[in-house]
Design an enzyme around this catalytic site. Structure first.
Site, PDB file in Angstrom:
ATOM      1  CD  GLN A 143      -3.164  -4.242   7.048  1.00 45.86           C
ATOM      2  OE1 GLN A 143      -3.138  -3.213   6.397  1.00 45.86           O
ATOM      3  NE2 GLN A 143      -3.493  -5.412   6.528  1.00 45.86           N
ATOM      4  CG  ASP A 149      -9.789  -0.863   4.492  1.00 44.64           C
ATOM      5  OD1 ASP A 149      -9.387  -1.123   3.342  1.00 44.64           O
ATOM      6  OD2 ASP A 149      -9.160  -1.174   5.520  1.00 44.64           O
ATOM      7  CE  LYS A 190      -3.560  -2.586   2.451  1.00 44.51           C
ATOM      8  NZ  LYS A 190      -4.141  -2.938   3.757  1.00 44.51           N
TER       9      LYS A 190
END
Length: 933
Positions: free
Chosen positions: A99, A124, A55
């Site tokens: 995460q 997300d 990322k």
């Protein structure tokens, strides 16, 4: 047959190239703007680290600033939520991901964590609000990344989704369920299978589109796949492989080697859905950044105005104010483009605004800048504040323009004295008016505390120097702490000013120690008084030091009203915190016995003043009766200081209003006092260019200037003010003409606002209008905002818009390098109409000293009565050729101006026989304030 491989790597690369161009385009428009992604990781799982590195690399390639926030494994839930909330509030963070899975020793609710991320920053797509939108077919939020990537890959095949049969294996929150919803809204007929589904292989054979996210290596065989189907494999599973150096390889949930023999399109593992997940994350981040960029740069705010229900006759100000329910201040802040971390709420109706806004918006062009001043007023006031508010209500609520009002905070002196509140009036007010007029957010109290701390430190220092010998005095000023003697930063600055280039206190010679320790203040040359925010005539002259503990060291002193403190002027004129600090440090409080200035920095108090004033640096956001924004900040005394609200408030307002917006601010009293100081002191200090001046006038005041009887607060108006009288009016119009002329001398268009009163005749109003236009006004407009709110000032707003559209030819009245007497002469003759300026011998001597010290290069802040263009408050109209006498003069070095005193100007007003106090009360049952204006 052999299926075509759907390369997620290639599709992701194309998406990233497009995103890179989008970021470049935003940065071309605003070079300081950069999309920013915050990746929050708890613990340090290696598989998570691999994903995060992917990322970070993708973000760097696109131009996104990605920050990897590593948090310890022993972090608790509260600490994690606090960190997420701080990222939610930051205007510089556009996307946030946490995460998963969390690698922590504490019990943390992962669902609570994903829901803690603001839906506007949830790139997300895992916040329940965003998931719910997807389920309902609303794609205005953020779509989960892996599901979005799956649909994008299907579209890349060229296969039409609509009308197809789709089967999704897996119902997880992250992939299976949202991908099924997406396919449904693409008009596919969708079946979701899971571990309890019977005849699984028979169902999958029906699928034109098969999405597998089950988490079992190579579960789906070729025999499960309908010939010609599109197969999207979301699985990534390690299996043993002795041929690999790692002794394992990655496979999907589908047997790839079998699927390519049956399907028309298949995603590989790796290189299929994985790169697309990252690409979709980047796309969501750029989308979040673009949404904020567009919100902060859109030419017009999404402002929700408040409707007025006007009544006739017009009720009292406080009744009107209470009849309107203000918007929650957080709503207004969001509407005008502020982020949560830039807003510190004081209840629901007012908030402090962080100066960090100026840094965030440094590339934003500011709006048009308007000053509202008046003609020479009657003691009743002519409605200058009311006009300011009516104008911005008209601009914002009725003309759809971004419009700010910037106002001074009122002192409690006039609030409890004669004048009453300063929140405007009628249907053009700041609300809640009680909060505005009483304490507000405590800025004046902070100035009071800082001013009096400086006074206390000065008198204490005088006492200690009088009662101690050189050695002990030095040792107490620089004491040993744990055996070490050390100068503080402010003491090092004093040493530097004294030319002593030493940093070790023990190395100073006895002469240097004496020079450092003794300020030797001349108690007959003290310029710093204590202050209180009340009208208290008995404090105009006091004696201090009468306690026996002061050992007979008494002296005469006095109190000023708090808004007359130089600290208030410094706050109003500072361009940033560093500038304010330097100005505070340079304030001269006294002269020493050699005639040298003694400053706040010499007394070691600058840092302490900054701490006391910390919250007062920030302007306060409020709103008008129609829900348009108002910034309230500082309140320098208009006779002694420059009488304008702060530079910082104006700058913030102009940035938030944007290039096509308008910022109207108020100058104290008439053009001869407030407007001249606004242009020559405030605009010179800020560097900002005004576009228009509004001069407020009334028939009543002009009749007074034509020779009408005295107008007194609390007394009935004489009948000449209640009946048509063109003779008096025509004689007094010269005063309006002089104020128009004053504005034109600065090169700005002058718009005259004629405030309509009930007793004014149409003939009188038209006479004022015609005179103004014939004597240099850009426009002259009849106004009824007191009775009708913004609707009554629409013509005024239109005139201001037209005036601001003209190219600016603004100029100062005088250059700073002009000799001191010449600058005073210029103001006296050009602004007042004086013929000569006379000085006392004492004033001439002080001017000589100011010139020797370089103070002659400062601006001039004339202290003169507001009741006349002359120095005599009884003289009305617009006389010319009169002598103006300067009977005192002092310097405000920190504020940056010299103050010549014309006539008797008191810095401590007194209460009248019947002050407003008699009318003010608190209803003990409802808690409501009564009788406040």
């Amino acid at each position: 047959m052999s299926a075509k491989v759907i390369s997620g790597t290639e599709v992701a690369r194309a998406i990233q190239n497009d995103l890179r161009e989008q970021v470049s385009e935003m940065r071309r428009k605003s070079p300081s703007f950069q999309p920013r992604l915050a990746i929050v990781q708890v613990g340090g799982r290696e598989d998570s680290n691999v994903y995060i590195r992917m990322k970070l690399k993708a973000a760097e390639n696109i131009g996104i600033l990605a920050e990897h926030i590593k948090l310890p494994r022993d972090l608790n839930q509260t600490e994690l939520l606090t960190k997420i909330n701080s990222l939610n509030d930051s205007p510089f963070v556009h996307g946030i991901i946490v995460q998963m899975p969390l690698d922590c020793t504490e019990n943390i609710d992962a669902h609570l964590v994903t829901d803690a991320v603001s839906p506007q920053k949830d790139v997300d797509g895992l916040n329940t609000q965003n998931e719910g939108r997807v389920a309902l077919g609303d794609m205005s939020g953020f779509v989960p990344c892996t599901p979005a990537g799956c649909v994008e890959l299907i579209k890349q095949t060229g296969v039409t989704i609509a009308g197809k049969t789709a089967v999704v294996l897996g119902r997880s929150k992250i992939v299976g369920t949202p991908v099924a919803e997406l396919l449904k809204w693409e008009n596919a007929t969708v079946t979701v299978c899971h571990s309890k589904t019977k005849n699984l292989s028979e169902i999958t054979k029906t699928a034109d589109i098969l999405v597998v996210a089950i988490g079992k290596p190579e579960l789906v065989r070729g025999s499960w796949i309908k010939p010609g189907a599109v197969v999207i494999d979301c699985g990534i599973n390690p299996i043993p492989d002795s041929t690999k150096s790692s002794r394992q390889r990655l496979v999907g949930d589908v047997s790839y080697s079998e699927a390519i023999q049956v399907a028309t399109h298949v995603t590989p593992v790796p290189g299929g859905v994985g790169p697309m997940t990252v690409a979709m994350l980047m796309r969501n981040t750029v989308l979040a950044a673009r949404r904020q960029f567009e919100r902060f740069t859109a030419p017009v705010w999404p402002l929700q105005t408040l409707r007025l229900n006007t009544l006739t006759p017009v009720p009292s100000d406080i009744v009107i104010a209470r009849s309107q329910k203000p918007k929650h201040i957080s709503q207004l802040a969001e509407e005008i483009g502020l982020s949560p971390n830039e807003v510190s709420q004081y209840g629901n109706t007012k908030a402090k605004i962080s100066l960090s806004v100026l840094d965030r918006l440094r590339d934003q062009k500011g709006g048009k800048y308007i000053v509202v001043a008046g003609i020479t007023p009657t003691p009743l006031g002519e409605g200058k504040s009311t006009t300011l508010l009516g104008l911005v209500q008209a601009l914002g609520a009725h003309r759809g323009r971004n419009a700010f009002a910037c106002m001074r905070q009122p002192s409690q002196g006039p609030t409890f004295g004669v004048k009453g509140g300063a929140a405007g009036g009628g249907y053009s007010q700041v609300i809640p008016m009680e909060d505005f007029n009483l304490h507000l957010t405590g800025d004046i109290h902070a100035v009071t505390a800082a001013n009096n701390l400086l006074a206390a430190q000065m008198d204490a220092r005088i006492f200690h120097e009088l009662t101690q010998k050189d050695g002990p005095l030095y040792e107490r000023l620089v004491p040993k702490i744990k055996g070490v003697r050390k100068f503080s930063s402010i003491q090092l600055r004093r040493l530097n000013r004294l030319g002593i280039n030493k940093t070790d206190p023990d190395t100073l010679t006895p002469e240097e120690r004496t020079k450092f320790a003794r300020l030797n203040i001349d108690t007959t040359k003290i310029m710093w008084n204590r202050v209180v925010d009340l009208n208290d005539r008995y404090l105009r002259k006091i004696t201090i030091g009468q306690s026996p503990t002061e050992k007979g060291f008494t002296r005469e002193s006095s109190f000023d009203i708090s808004v007359a403190s130089e600290i208030m002027a410094v706050l109003a004129l500072g361009k940033d915190i560093d500038d304010i600090k330097e100005r505070l440090a340079n304030m001269v409080v006294a002269l020493d016995k050699s005639g040298n200035p003694v400053t706040a920095d010499d007394l070691g108090v600058t840092g302490a003043l900054m701490v006391l004033l910390k919250d007062a640096f920030e302007p306060t956001l409020m709103q008008t009766l129609e829900g348009t924004p108002v910034l309230v900040h500082t309140g320098p005394f208009a006779n002694i200081a420059h009488g304008c609200s702060s530079i910082l408030a104006d700058k913030i307002a102009m940035k938030l209003a944007r290039e096509d917006g308008y910022v109207a601010t108020e100058a104290g009293f008439g053009s001869d006092i407030g407007m001249e100081k606004f242009f020559d002191i405030k605009c010179r200090a800020s560097g900002d260019t005004p576009h228009c001046a509004v001069i407020v006038s009334t028939v009543r005041a002009l009749k007074m200037h034509g020779g009408g009887p005295t107008v007194s607060p609390g007394q009935p108006l004489h009948e000449v003010y209640r009946q048509e009288n063109l003779e008096l009016l025509n004689k007094g119009l010269c005063n309006l003409g002089k104020h128009i002329s004053n504005g034109n001398k600065f090169g700005v268009p002058v718009v005259v606002a004629i405030n309509r009163h009930a007793n004014d005749s149409e003939v009188e109003l038209r006479a004022v209008q015609q005179y103004a236009l014939q004597h240099g006004a850009f426009a002259a407009v009849l106004c009824a905002h007191w009775a009708r709110g913004g609707a009554g000032a629409v013509e005024l707003a239109d005139a201001v818009i037209a005036a601001c559209a003209r190219p600016s030819t603004f100029r100062y009245l005088y250059p700073l390098d002009l000799p001191l007497r010449d600058k005073i002469q210029t103001i006296a003759t050009e602004m007042y109409g004086a013929g000569t300026v006379d000085y006392t011998d004492d004033v001439l001597e002080k001017m000589k000293t100011f010139t020797e010290r370089g103070y002659d290069k400062l601006a001039i802040c004339m202290a003169k009565t507001s009741n006349s263009l002359t120095g005599d408050p009884t003289i009305k109209g617009a006389p010319t050729g009169f002598p103006l006498r300067v009977n005192d003069i002092f310097v405000s070095v920190g504020a940056g101006f010299i103050v010549p005193m014309v006539g008797e100007i008191s810095k401590m007003p007194g209460l009248p026989t019947r002050p407003s106090i008699y009318d003010i009360d608190l209803d003990t049952k409802t808690g409501e304030i009564q009788g406040l204006f």
